[in-house]
Write a protein that holds these residues in place. Structure first.
Motif, mmCIF file in Angstrom:
data_model
loop_
_atom_site.group_PDB
_atom_site.id
_atom_site.type_symbol
_atom_site.label_atom_id
_atom_site.label_comp_id
_atom_site.label_asym_id
_atom_site.label_seq_id
_atom_site.Cartn_x
_atom_site.Cartn_y
_atom_site.Cartn_z
ATOM 1 N N TRP A 16 51.809 20.966 17.776
ATOM 2 C CA TRP A 16 50.436 21.797 17.618
ATOM 3 C C TRP A 16 49.708 21.788 18.939
ATOM 4 C CZ3 TRP A 16 45.206 20.413 18.134
ATOM 5 C CH2 TRP A 16 44.555 21.167 17.743
ATOM 6 N N PRO A 18 45.858 23.019 20.690
ATOM 7 C CA PRO A 18 44.490 23.554 20.464
ATOM 8 C C PRO A 18 44.403 25.039 21.291
ATOM 9 C CG PRO A 18 44.343 21.940 22.281
ATOM 10 C CD PRO A 18 45.628 21.864 21.827
ATOM 11 N N ILE A 19 43.345 25.647 20.434
ATOM 12 C CA ILE A 19 43.340 27.371 21.080
ATOM 13 C C ILE A 19 42.059 27.237 22.132
ATOM 14 C CG2 ILE A 19 44.487 28.369 19.243
ATOM 15 C CD1 ILE A 19 41.722 28.729 18.008
ATOM 16 N N SER A 20 41.412 26.067 22.084
ATOM 17 C CA SER A 20 40.209 25.916 23.091
ATOM 18 C C SER A 20 39.959 24.443 23.286
ATOM 19 C CB SER A 20 39.095 26.737 22.582
ATOM 20 O OG SER A 20 38.769 25.896 21.346
ATOM 21 N N ASP A 22 37.543 22.753 22.390
ATOM 22 C CA ASP A 22 36.866 21.938 21.284
ATOM 23 C C ASP A 22 37.545 22.199 20.232
ATOM 24 O OD1 ASP A 22 35.923 24.703 21.971
ATOM 25 O OD2 ASP A 22 34.076 24.323 20.931
ATOM 26 N N HIS A 23 38.695 22.741 19.906
ATOM 27 C CA HIS A 23 39.383 22.703 18.811
ATOM 28 C C HIS A 23 40.359 21.461 19.065
ATOM 29 C CE1 HIS A 23 42.810 25.126 16.753
ATOM 30 N NE2 HIS A 23 42.040 24.272 15.997
ATOM 31 N N ILE A 24 39.896 20.392 18.262
ATOM 32 C CA ILE A 24 40.632 19.062 18.443
ATOM 33 C C ILE A 24 41.602 18.653 17.269
ATOM 34 C CG2 ILE A 24 38.562 18.172 19.816
ATOM 35 C CD1 ILE A 24 37.760 16.756 17.267
ATOM 36 N N PRO A 26 43.694 20.532 13.775
ATOM 37 C CA PRO A 26 44.178 21.849 12.935
ATOM 38 C C PRO A 26 43.397 21.684 11.770
ATOM 39 C CG PRO A 26 45.893 20.350 12.742
ATOM 40 C CD PRO A 26 44.893 19.988 13.855
ATOM 41 N N VAL A 27 41.962 22.024 11.762
ATOM 42 C CA VAL A 27 40.813 21.784 10.903
ATOM 43 C C VAL A 27 41.179 22.620 9.311
ATOM 44 C CG1 VAL A 27 38.363 22.155 10.273
ATOM 45 C CG2 VAL A 27 39.166 21.433 12.446
#
Length: 53
Positions: A16, A18-20, A22-24, A26-27
């Motif tokens: 996996w 992140p897409i940015s 601050d995307h820490i 897979p919420v």
């Protein structure tokens, strides 16, 4: 979740990304009520603290 699915899930989590910045995590796994109810609290903590990519 059966052992095969569990192993597959961990293999996928290891890749996996992140897409940015601050995307820490897979919420969506915790935010989607259909998925969240399948994940025990201890498993959720494990998922959120796993090393990824």
């Amino acid at each position: 979740m059966g052992p095969e699915r569990h192993d597959s899930f961990y293999d996928l989590m290891a890749t996996w990304r992140p897409i940015s910045a601050d995307h820490i995590a897979p919420v969506v796994l915790m935010a989607d009520p259909r998925i969240a109810k399948l994940i025990a609290p201890e498993r959720a903590r494990e998922i959120l603290t796993m090393r990824r990519g």
